[in-house]
Design a protein around this motif. Sequence first.
Motif, PDB file in Angstrom:
ATOM      1  N   LEU A  17       0.829  -1.204   0.000  1.00  0.00           N
ATOM      2  CA  LEU A  17       0.000   0.000   0.000  1.00  0.00           C
ATOM      3  C   LEU A  17       0.865   1.257   0.000  1.00  0.00           C
ATOM      4  O   LEU A  17       0.558   2.238  -0.699  1.00  0.00           O
ATOM      5  CB  LEU A  17      -0.917  -0.012   1.224  1.00  0.00           C
ATOM      6  CG  LEU A  17      -2.006  -1.091   1.248  1.00  0.00           C
ATOM      7  CD1 LEU A  17      -2.702  -1.108   2.597  1.00  0.00           C
ATOM      8  CD2 LEU A  17      -3.018  -0.865   0.134  1.00  0.00           C
TER       9      LEU A  17
ATOM     10  N   GLN B  24      -5.066  -0.088  -4.625  1.00  0.00           N
ATOM     11  CA  GLN B  24      -5.277  -1.519  -4.815  1.00  0.00           C
ATOM     12  C   GLN B  24      -4.304  -2.100  -5.839  1.00  0.00           C
ATOM     13  O   GLN B  24      -4.128  -3.315  -5.904  1.00  0.00           O
ATOM     14  CB  GLN B  24      -6.720  -1.825  -5.224  1.00  0.00           C
ATOM     15  CG  GLN B  24      -7.152  -1.210  -6.536  1.00  0.00           C
ATOM     16  CD  GLN B  24      -7.874   0.096  -6.313  1.00  0.00           C
ATOM     17  OE1 GLN B  24      -7.457   0.902  -5.486  1.00  0.00           O
ATOM     18  NE2 GLN B  24      -8.963   0.309  -7.043  1.00  0.00           N
TER      19      GLN B  24
ATOM     20  N   LEU C 167      -1.734  -4.049  -4.045  1.00  0.00           N
ATOM     21  CA  LEU C 167      -2.191  -5.373  -3.618  1.00  0.00           C
ATOM     22  C   LEU C 167      -2.215  -6.348  -4.788  1.00  0.00           C
ATOM     23  O   LEU C 167      -1.877  -7.525  -4.633  1.00  0.00           O
ATOM     24  CB  LEU C 167      -3.581  -5.262  -2.989  1.00  0.00           C
ATOM     25  CG  LEU C 167      -3.694  -4.355  -1.748  1.00  0.00           C
ATOM     26  CD1 LEU C 167      -5.135  -4.291  -1.268  1.00  0.00           C
ATOM     27  CD2 LEU C 167      -2.782  -4.860  -0.638  1.00  0.00           C
TER      28      LEU C 167
ATOM     29  N   LEU D 164      -9.769   2.549  -0.746  1.00  0.00           N
ATOM     30  CA  LEU D 164      -9.753   1.457  -1.727  1.00  0.00           C
ATOM     31  C   LEU D 164     -11.090   1.426  -2.447  1.00  0.00           C
ATOM     32  O   LEU D 164     -12.104   1.009  -1.867  1.00  0.00           O
ATOM     33  CB  LEU D 164      -9.495   0.114  -1.036  1.00  0.00           C
ATOM     34  CG  LEU D 164      -8.102  -0.067  -0.421  1.00  0.00           C
ATOM     35  CD1 LEU D 164      -8.034  -1.382   0.335  1.00  0.00           C
ATOM     36  CD2 LEU D 164      -7.040  -0.034  -1.501  1.00  0.00           C
TER      37      LEU D 164
ATOM     38  N   TRP E 154     -13.679  -2.980  -6.359  1.00  0.00           N
ATOM     39  CA  TRP E 154     -12.947  -3.711  -7.398  1.00  0.00           C
ATOM     40  C   TRP E 154     -13.672  -3.669  -8.738  1.00  0.00           C
ATOM     41  O   TRP E 154     -13.059  -3.861  -9.787  1.00  0.00           O
ATOM     42  CB  TRP E 154     -12.719  -5.154  -6.965  1.00  0.00           C
ATOM     43  CG  TRP E 154     -11.686  -5.284  -5.874  1.00  0.00           C
ATOM     44  CD1 TRP E 154     -11.912  -5.502  -4.556  1.00  0.00           C
ATOM     45  CD2 TRP E 154     -10.263  -5.171  -6.027  1.00  0.00           C
ATOM     46  NE1 TRP E 154     -10.739  -5.539  -3.859  1.00  0.00           N
ATOM     47  CE2 TRP E 154      -9.700  -5.349  -4.745  1.00  0.00           C
ATOM     48  CE3 TRP E 154      -9.418  -4.937  -7.107  1.00  0.00           C
ATOM     49  CZ2 TRP E 154      -8.330  -5.308  -4.514  1.00  0.00           C
ATOM     50  CZ3 TRP E 154      -8.053  -4.903  -6.872  1.00  0.00           C
ATOM     51  CH2 TRP E 154      -7.515  -5.082  -5.611  1.00  0.00           C
TER      52      TRP E 154
ATOM     53  N   HIS F 186     -12.119  -0.962 -10.751  1.00  0.00           N
ATOM     54  CA  HIS F 186     -10.660  -1.005 -10.815  1.00  0.00           C
ATOM     55  C   HIS F 186     -10.188  -0.824 -12.261  1.00  0.00           C
ATOM     56  O   HIS F 186     -10.668  -1.497 -13.174  1.00  0.00           O
ATOM     57  CB  HIS F 186     -10.156  -2.337 -10.262  1.00  0.00           C
ATOM     58  CG  HIS F 186      -8.668  -2.501 -10.336  1.00  0.00           C
ATOM     59  ND1 HIS F 186      -7.794  -1.683  -9.667  1.00  0.00           N
ATOM     60  CD2 HIS F 186      -7.902  -3.396 -11.017  1.00  0.00           C
ATOM     61  CE1 HIS F 186      -6.559  -2.062  -9.913  1.00  0.00           C
ATOM     62  NE2 HIS F 186      -6.602  -3.104 -10.735  1.00  0.00           N
TER      63      HIS F 186
ATOM     64  N   ALA G 281      -7.177  -8.482   0.326  1.00  0.00           N
ATOM     65  CA  ALA G 281      -7.720  -7.494  -0.600  1.00  0.00           C
ATOM     66  C   ALA G 281      -9.226  -7.633  -0.753  1.00  0.00           C
ATOM     67  O   ALA G 281      -9.926  -6.646  -1.029  1.00  0.00           O
ATOM     68  CB  ALA G 281      -7.039  -7.636  -1.964  1.00  0.00           C
TER      69      ALA G 281
ATOM     70  N   VAL H  72     -10.906  -4.953   3.392  1.00  0.00           N
ATOM     71  CA  VAL H  72     -10.979  -3.569   2.923  1.00  0.00           C
ATOM     72  C   VAL H  72     -11.446  -2.617   4.024  1.00  0.00           C
ATOM     73  O   VAL H  72     -10.848  -1.540   4.215  1.00  0.00           O
ATOM     74  CB  VAL H  72     -11.877  -3.473   1.680  1.00  0.00           C
ATOM     75  CG1 VAL H  72     -12.119  -2.015   1.303  1.00  0.00           C
ATOM     76  CG2 VAL H  72     -11.248  -4.225   0.514  1.00  0.00           C
TER      77      VAL H  72
END
Length: 801
Positions: free
Chosen positions: A54, A65, A68, A242, A245, A248, A356, A360
């Motif tokens: 991180l 992220q 990660l 974060l 996802w 992302h 991950a 979170v």
Amino acid sequence: MSACVPTHATDPSRTRRDHQPHSPPPTEPRRFRVAGADVSASIAVFLIALPLSLGIALATGAPLQAGLVAAAVGGLVAGKLGGSPLQVSGPAAGLAVVTADLIHRYGWRTTCAITVMAGLAQLGLGCLRVARTALAVSPAIVHGMLAGIGVTIAVAQLHIVLGGTPQSAVLDNLRALPAQLAGLHPAALSVSVLTLSLLLLWPRIPGRAGRLLRKLPAALIAVAGATATASLTGLTLPKVDLPSWSSHALAGLPEGPVLGLVAAVLTTTLVCSVQSLLGAVAVDKLVSGRPGLSARVGRSDLDRELLGQGAANIVSGSLGGLPVAGVAVRSSANVHAGAVSRNSTMLHGVLVVVAALLMVPILEFIPLASLAALVMAVGIQMVSLHHIRTVTRHREVLVYAVTTLGVVLFGVLEGVALGIAVAVAVSLHRLTRTRITHDEKEGVHHVHVRGQLTFLAVPRLSRALHLVPQGTRAVVELDGSFMDHAAYEALQDWHKTHTAQGGSVHLTGRRAGIRIGEPGSAADHPAGNTDAESATGTAGCRCSPWTPWRNHQCDGPQSASAPAPDGLPGEAGASGERSGHQLARGISAFQRHTAPLVRGELARLAREGQRPSQLFLTCADSRLVTSMITSSGPGDLFVVRNVGNLVPLPGQESGDDSVAAAIEYAVEVLKVRSITVCGHSGCGAMQALLTTEPGGAQTPLKRWLRHALPSLERMGDGNRPWARLAGRAPADAVEQLCLTNVVQQLEHLRAHESVTRALRDGALELHGMYFHVGEAQAYLLTGADGEDDVFDHVRAAGLSA
């Protein structure tokens, strides 16, 4: 002899029936098992990798992220495919500056695409098998590059530590620092100071409690402590964010000037590859320091490591992760935590994936100032005082300084290019810097040449040589490792002229095992005027530096009247020399060439006494050179040699106490950590044991070989499987007895009281070794104590003797 060979021990039909080398017994299918040591090591590495990943993502300006993703891919892909089983890969601080610059210039999606292309370039380099070439880069350049990157990281993160925002360039950050200090954020500074304090103090907690607490990584404790303090005190600080996802960002098509993209790919490939390969070499050194681990893990395959890193970068870039490289901090933690296979690296990747996905909410409590302080500390540590002292000692501080400043001021690729240019210039300067002196002592004129002898030094060499009067004795000492053709001819012309005028010339060199310049013929060197190992070659002998211990014949004839150096009488030829004066010549060569190199080390050993690490018990066979096959030097081995590498059982009547005394002295007084029994192929003692008929006169040899009768009985025991050599059955009964004898003598060792006690206390290890003389190959015993006795090929199995 008091016993004869069992019938089935030498019966070929019995051998073929019981042991068929071409049809090995079926083996059970291997089941996937994870050692407990790998599980604990993976947890330790995960606890370090999580905050660092991180923090490095924060330092680059990439989505958090992405760190990660890179950590997970580095663990799973590079861990599975790489050639260094215990090296841990992931986002590295050494790549932070490169990645930050790419993001600033091209944006995040194009940076991911550059990462993918760098991975493809690494695959290409791995297929070309050029990994070793990367290690040819001067360590001063590599350490300077890392120091420059560390300075850049530390200066940038200092702004976040103070509660501000860093600029894109180091000079901009330095110019903005006074204003940042004037408007610092107290909450951010306090959290950063707490993080740095925990990082510094946690490894120094004294006492038994400190030993227990230090098992938790300082990086995790520092970030966790700062996070808990910030949450409990209600400090208002920017924290980890974060995103989902589902949003992302992945790699996109590269956008930008072609030349700029090519330079970006080359820079990323260079830094990733060099850091990973150097890390793999460093891990090998760590592994060799753990007894027994190198036998299980083996040395790194650097070409495979490059392929694994390339695959990891392709996957990481495609999934929107940071570039991946081997990371020194995580790799050393993996080795020190007790990892025994690549499973620990892969498990750490699995844990990162789990964190991950499931952690979170917890990760979003971490203040960015704490991560910045962590990364700043890592950057400061990259400027290693140890590396600075090393390059200073080797007179490469200029290369180091130029590389560091180049990386800080211009960028990684530009800094490395400047470092290479300065390294080349320094090498050329050293090549042309030759010191030539002339003096006279007791009527003998000495010309001493220090440095490389090239055409640039020929004028000064000629001036010094012409200071030697005609008809006098001269000694020319060449203290260098290179002579070009121009210098060689100048020296040869003067040599012929001086000797023709009635003078004598003695040419010597101080470099052990290196003859300077071109080897001359017998006609080029008048008999009696040239040292047998002179700077211009041996008269008619073109033997390699390692031939003194070979049973060799020189290619060219020697003059029958040629006197030997140092006043030894002349010999009729090479064979006459070996029979009459080989020992004296060997001693003379040692005094001239080897003694000056080892005198300091032997003086230290004389002061401190011997402290060998192992007792090496082997046969008296003249073909076994223990220092050669174990790559050992003075003080490393306590060697006991006897006919047949036998260990008589203690307490036997008329036994031989010399071996028992050596064992007791090695274990009780010298405190050796291991004992190795080494047999070899074609052992005359084992042949005698097989062929000698029972009865007859009890000669000293027969009385000694009675200690090997248990080996003969062990080989003839039908209930015991025969020893195997690297997966094959022994070639004949003699080889089988040689292997069996090693196993049996190890059992005899265990019967000695001092050995039994040391084994019980865990202070001693026993090893069996077999050296095949004809193949020049060593094998280690890897199965015993109820298992099949298997001697594994050291090089193929990655074992070390």
